[in-house]
Design a protein around this motif. Structure first.
Motif, PDB file in Angstrom:
ATOM      1  N   LYS A  21       0.845  -1.185   0.000  1.00  0.00           N
ATOM      2  CA  LYS A  21       0.000   0.000   0.000  1.00  0.00           C
ATOM      3  C   LYS A  21       0.882   1.236   0.000  1.00  0.00           C
ATOM      4  N   LEU A  22       0.246   2.396  -0.160  1.00  0.00           N
ATOM      5  CA  LEU A  22       0.971   3.664  -0.160  1.00  0.00           C
ATOM      6  C   LEU A  22       0.604   4.446   1.093  1.00  0.00           C
ATOM      7  N   GLU A  23       1.222   5.617   1.286  1.00  0.00           N
ATOM      8  CA  GLU A  23       1.118   6.331   2.563  1.00  0.00           C
ATOM      9  C   GLU A  23       0.039   7.410   2.650  1.00  0.00           C
ATOM     10  N   ASN A  24      -0.756   7.623   1.589  1.00  0.00           N
ATOM     11  CA  ASN A  24      -1.754   8.704   1.581  1.00  0.00           C
ATOM     12  C   ASN A  24      -1.114  10.026   1.982  1.00  0.00           C
ATOM     13  N   SER A  25      -0.018  10.361   1.318  1.00  0.00           N
ATOM     14  CA  SER A  25       0.724  11.566   1.667  1.00  0.00           C
ATOM     15  C   SER A  25       1.159  12.329   0.420  1.00  0.00           C
ATOM     16  N   SER A  26       1.281  13.652   0.597  1.00  0.00           N
ATOM     17  CA  SER A  26       1.730  14.528  -0.487  1.00  0.00           C
ATOM     18  C   SER A  26       3.137  15.013  -0.208  1.00  0.00           C
ATOM     19  N   ASP A  27       3.977  14.965  -1.227  1.00  0.00           N
ATOM     20  CA  ASP A  27       5.313  15.540  -1.156  1.00  0.00           C
ATOM     21  C   ASP A  27       5.223  16.922  -1.791  1.00  0.00           C
ATOM     22  N   THR A  28       5.408  17.972  -1.016  1.00  0.00           N
ATOM     23  CA  THR A  28       5.301  19.331  -1.539  1.00  0.00           C
ATOM     24  C   THR A  28       6.645  19.914  -1.951  1.00  0.00           C
ATOM     25  N   ASN A  29       7.680  19.090  -2.003  1.00  0.00           N
ATOM     26  CA  ASN A  29       8.994  19.528  -2.463  1.00  0.00           C
ATOM     27  C   ASN A  29       9.012  19.450  -3.996  1.00  0.00           C
ATOM     28  N   PHE A  30       8.499  20.489  -4.656  1.00  0.00           N
ATOM     29  CA  PHE A  30       8.391  20.475  -6.099  1.00  0.00           C
ATOM     30  C   PHE A  30       9.768  20.547  -6.744  1.00  0.00           C
ATOM     31  N   ARG A  31       9.954  19.814  -7.835  1.00  0.00           N
ATOM     32  CA  ARG A  31      11.255  19.715  -8.495  1.00  0.00           C
ATOM     33  C   ARG A  31      11.047  19.492  -9.976  1.00  0.00           C
ATOM     34  N   ALA A  32      12.098  19.678 -10.743  1.00  0.00           N
ATOM     35  CA  ALA A  32      12.027  19.454 -12.188  1.00  0.00           C
ATOM     36  C   ALA A  32      11.846  17.966 -12.477  1.00  0.00           C
ATOM     37  N   ILE A  33      11.099  17.659 -13.536  1.00  0.00           N
ATOM     38  CA  ILE A  33      10.856  16.264 -13.905  1.00  0.00           C
ATOM     39  C   ILE A  33      12.153  15.568 -14.286  1.00  0.00           C
ATOM     40  N   ASN A  34      13.052  16.273 -14.958  1.00  0.00           N
ATOM     41  CA  ASN A  34      14.282  15.626 -15.416  1.00  0.00           C
ATOM     42  C   ASN A  34      15.288  15.378 -14.301  1.00  0.00           C
ATOM     43  N   VAL A  35      14.967  15.775 -13.094  1.00  0.00           N
ATOM     44  CA  VAL A  35      15.902  15.612 -11.975  1.00  0.00           C
ATOM     45  C   VAL A  35      15.607  14.357 -11.168  1.00  0.00           C
ATOM     46  N   SER A  36      14.342  14.124 -10.845  1.00  0.00           N
ATOM     47  CA  SER A  36      14.076  13.044  -9.905  1.00  0.00           C
ATOM     48  C   SER A  36      12.750  12.316 -10.135  1.00  0.00           C
ATOM     49  N   TRP A  37      12.146  12.413 -11.276  1.00  0.00           N
ATOM     50  CA  TRP A  37      10.967  11.645 -11.653  1.00  0.00           C
ATOM     51  C   TRP A  37       9.855  11.648 -10.612  1.00  0.00           C
ATOM     52  N   PRO A  38       9.161  12.797 -10.472  1.00  0.00           N
ATOM     53  CA  PRO A  38       8.028  12.843  -9.554  1.00  0.00           C
ATOM     54  C   PRO A  38       6.898  11.937 -10.045  1.00  0.00           C
ATOM     55  N   ALA A  39       6.061  11.484  -9.121  1.00  0.00           N
ATOM     56  CA  ALA A  39       4.986  10.554  -9.485  1.00  0.00           C
ATOM     57  C   ALA A  39       3.748  10.796  -8.649  1.00  0.00           C
ATOM     58  N   LEU A  40       2.607  10.460  -9.224  1.00  0.00           N
ATOM     59  CA  LEU A  40       1.341  10.365  -8.517  1.00  0.00           C
ATOM     60  C   LEU A  40       0.975   8.893  -8.596  1.00  0.00           C
ATOM     61  N   ALA A  41       0.923   8.228  -7.447  1.00  0.00           N
ATOM     62  CA  ALA A  41       0.718   6.778  -7.434  1.00  0.00           C
ATOM     63  C   ALA A  41      -0.573   6.419  -6.707  1.00  0.00           C
ATOM     64  N   PHE A  42      -1.260   5.403  -7.222  1.00  0.00           N
ATOM     65  CA  PHE A  42      -2.458   4.848  -6.604  1.00  0.00           C
ATOM     66  C   PHE A  42      -2.249   3.349  -6.415  1.00  0.00           C
ATOM     67  N   ALA A  43      -2.785   2.811  -5.332  1.00  0.00           N
ATOM     68  CA  ALA A  43      -2.739   1.371  -5.097  1.00  0.00           C
ATOM     69  C   ALA A  43      -4.107   0.931  -4.600  1.00  0.00           C
ATOM     70  N   LEU A  44      -4.598  -0.148  -5.147  1.00  0.00           N
ATOM     71  CA  LEU A  44      -5.904  -0.672  -4.759  1.00  0.00           C
ATOM     72  C   LEU A  44      -5.767  -2.152  -4.447  1.00  0.00           C
ATOM     73  N   ASP A  45      -6.184  -2.532  -3.251  1.00  0.00           N
ATOM     74  CA  ASP A  45      -6.152  -3.933  -2.855  1.00  0.00           C
ATOM     75  C   ASP A  45      -7.398  -4.615  -3.414  1.00  0.00           C
ATOM     76  N   LEU A  46      -7.209  -5.474  -4.390  1.00  0.00           N
ATOM     77  CA  LEU A  46      -8.320  -6.191  -5.011  1.00  0.00           C
ATOM     78  C   LEU A  46      -8.662  -7.486  -4.288  1.00  0.00           C
TER      79      LEU A  46
END
Length: 98
Positions: free
Chosen positions: A20-45
């Motif tokens: 599962k994931l942490e239900n948390s937001s990282d507000t440390n905005f950065r360039a995409i070419n630096v560290s590959w930011p992501a928005l992730a979802f996980a669903l337990d089926l």
């Protein structure tokens, strides 16, 4: 369903270790070419015993204006095409459930 924003590698690691994931937001905005930011979802089926049913997910961008740019010292704003038909997010999303 759980979610998480931030570095893609951190989200993948959390899911791999915990399922599962942490239900948390990282507000440390950065360039995409630096560290590959992501928005992730996980669903337990749960325990999957058959595959005859279909599960569909949709993710949409609802920022308005969706694009802003400058030409000749004037800022131009563009809205989504769907905005010209439905006028608000609730009406546009409601179409998906009919």
């Amino acid at each position: 369903m759980t979610w998480q924003t931030g570095l893609g590698q951190i989200s993948r690691t959390n899911f791999s270790l915990n399922g599962k994931l942490e239900n948390s937001s990282d507000t440390n905005f950065r360039a995409i070419n630096v560290s590959w930011p992501a928005l992730a979802f996980a669903l337990d089926l749960g325990s999957i015993t058959q595959t005859s049913n279909t599960l569909v997910f949709g993710i949409g961008l609802i920022r308005n204006p969706v694009v802003s740019y400058r030409i000749a010292n004037t800022t131009q704003h563009l809205s989504h095409l769907w905005y010209s038909r439905w006028g608000n997010v609730g009406s546009a999303v409601g179409v998906c459930y009919k």
